[in-house]
Design a protein around this motif. Structure first.
Motif, PDB file in Angstrom:
ATOM      1  N   VAL A  89     118.503 -22.556 -23.331  1.00 53.61           N
ATOM      2  CA  VAL A  89     119.463 -21.961 -24.264  1.00 53.61           C
ATOM      3  C   VAL A  89     120.244 -23.095 -24.925  1.00 53.61           C
ATOM      4  O   VAL A  89     120.809 -23.958 -24.238  1.00 53.61           O
ATOM      5  N   TYR A  90     120.253 -23.075 -26.271  1.00 50.42           N
ATOM      6  CA  TYR A  90     120.956 -24.086 -27.056  1.00 50.42           C
ATOM      7  C   TYR A  90     121.930 -23.408 -28.008  1.00 50.42           C
ATOM      8  O   TYR A  90     121.712 -22.280 -28.446  1.00 50.42           O
ATOM      9  N   VAL A  91     122.979 -24.137 -28.374  1.00 52.61           N
ATOM     10  CA  VAL A  91     123.884 -23.716 -29.447  1.00 52.61           C
ATOM     11  C   VAL A  91     123.502 -24.527 -30.678  1.00 52.61           C
ATOM     12  O   VAL A  91     123.463 -25.763 -30.622  1.00 52.61           O
ATOM     13  N   GLN A  92     123.210 -23.828 -31.762  1.00 57.80           N
ATOM     14  CA  GLN A  92     122.818 -24.496 -32.999  1.00 57.80           C
ATOM     15  C   GLN A  92     124.007 -25.256 -33.572  1.00 57.80           C
ATOM     16  O   GLN A  92     125.117 -24.749 -33.628  1.00 57.80           O
ATOM     17  N   THR A  93     123.759 -26.483 -34.032  1.00 54.00           N
ATOM     18  CA  THR A  93     124.815 -27.290 -34.662  1.00 54.00           C
ATOM     19  C   THR A  93     124.444 -27.536 -36.115  1.00 54.00           C
ATOM     20  O   THR A  93     123.276 -27.447 -36.493  1.00 54.00           O
ATOM     21  N   ARG A  94     125.439 -27.857 -36.904  1.00 59.32           N
ATOM     22  CA  ARG A  94     125.196 -28.195 -38.306  1.00 59.32           C
ATOM     23  C   ARG A  94     126.002 -29.429 -38.660  1.00 59.32           C
ATOM     24  O   ARG A  94     127.094 -29.658 -38.139  1.00 59.32           O
ATOM     25  N   GLU A  95     125.428 -30.232 -39.549  1.00 55.72           N
ATOM     26  CA  GLU A  95     126.066 -31.465 -40.002  1.00 55.72           C
ATOM     27  C   GLU A  95     125.989 -31.503 -41.523  1.00 55.72           C
ATOM     28  O   GLU A  95     124.908 -31.359 -42.096  1.00 55.72           O
ATOM     29  N   VAL A  96     127.129 -31.694 -42.176  1.00 58.61           N
ATOM     30  CA  VAL A  96     127.159 -31.793 -43.633  1.00 58.61           C
ATOM     31  C   VAL A  96     126.771 -33.222 -44.002  1.00 58.61           C
ATOM     32  O   VAL A  96     127.482 -34.179 -43.687  1.00 58.61           O
ATOM     33  N   ILE A  97     125.622 -33.352 -44.661  1.00 56.39           N
ATOM     34  CA  ILE A  97     125.137 -34.670 -45.060  1.00 56.39           C
ATOM     35  C   ILE A  97     125.771 -35.088 -46.380  1.00 56.39           C
ATOM     36  O   ILE A  97     126.219 -36.215 -46.529  1.00 56.39           O
ATOM     37  N   GLU A  98     125.805 -34.170 -47.345  1.00 57.03           N
ATOM     38  CA  GLU A  98     126.427 -34.448 -48.643  1.00 57.03           C
ATOM     39  C   GLU A  98     127.256 -33.234 -49.013  1.00 57.03           C
ATOM     40  O   GLU A  98     126.755 -32.119 -49.045  1.00 57.03           O
ATOM     41  N   ASP A  99     128.532 -33.463 -49.297  1.00 51.43           N
ATOM     42  CA  ASP A  99     129.434 -32.366 -49.618  1.00 51.43           C
ATOM     43  C   ASP A  99     129.135 -31.842 -51.022  1.00 51.43           C
ATOM     44  O   ASP A  99     128.576 -32.560 -51.859  1.00 51.43           O
ATOM     45  N   GLN A 100     129.524 -30.595 -51.287  1.00 52.38           N
ATOM     46  CA  GLN A 100     129.303 -30.025 -52.613  1.00 52.38           C
ATOM     47  C   GLN A 100     130.164 -30.768 -53.623  1.00 52.38           C
ATOM     48  O   GLN A 100     131.248 -31.239 -53.313  1.00 52.38           O
ATOM     49  N   HIS A 101     129.650 -30.859 -54.862  1.00 56.45           N
ATOM     50  CA  HIS A 101     130.383 -31.568 -55.902  1.00 56.45           C
ATOM     51  C   HIS A 101     129.878 -31.130 -57.277  1.00 56.45           C
ATOM     52  O   HIS A 101     128.891 -30.414 -57.388  1.00 56.45           O
ATOM     53  N   MET A 102     130.571 -31.586 -58.295  1.00 57.33           N
ATOM     54  CA  MET A 102     130.167 -31.346 -59.682  1.00 57.33           C
ATOM     55  C   MET A 102     129.616 -32.651 -60.231  1.00 57.33           C
ATOM     56  O   MET A 102     130.113 -33.731 -59.904  1.00 57.33           O
ATOM     57  N   THR A 103     128.586 -32.567 -61.078  1.00 58.34           N
ATOM     58  CA  THR A 103     128.034 -33.759 -61.710  1.00 58.34           C
ATOM     59  C   THR A 103     127.927 -33.507 -63.204  1.00 58.34           C
ATOM     60  O   THR A 103     127.793 -32.361 -63.642  1.00 58.34           O
TER      61      THR A 103
END
Length: 110
Positions: A89-103
């Motif tokens: 049994v695992y708890v899913q993790t998340r990592e933000v690699i690149e934050d949202q932005h405007m270009t």
């Protein structure tokens, strides 16, 4: 004697004019002119929203190892007993690699 002097003058004039011709052939002449123009220095962009890039790890934090357990009544004669397998049994993790932005993307101005 007069003839010799005329020949010398003609030869000298030919040499001078020929040298000038050769000198003018070696130099390029450029044409220079001016003109009125409207120069547009506007720079146009289109804005675009770039969503965040998120990495999900389904084997993030381990809660429980794989295990086996017995299921059924071993005391009863003729009962079915099962040796069951239980997954890890695992708890899913998340990592933000690149934050949202405007270009801003360059586009031609209309």
């Amino acid at each position: 004697m007069l003839k010799k002097a005329n020949l010398v003058v003609v030869a000298l004039a030919t040499l001078v004019s020929g040298g000038a011709t050769l000198a003018s052939v070696g130099v390029a002449s450029a044409e220079v002119f001016t003109r009125k123009e409207n120069i547009n220095r506007d720079v146009c962009y289109q804005s675009r929203r770039v969503p965040a890039t998120v990495a999900y790890n389904t084997r993030g934090i381990k809660l429980k190892d794989a295990a086996r357990s017995w299921d059924g009544n071993m005391q009863r004669h003729g009962a079915r007993v099962t040796n069951r397998y239980h997954d890890e049994v695992y708890v899913q993790t998340r990592e933000v690699i690149e934050d949202q932005h405007m270009t801003l993307v360059p586009v031609p101005c209309r």
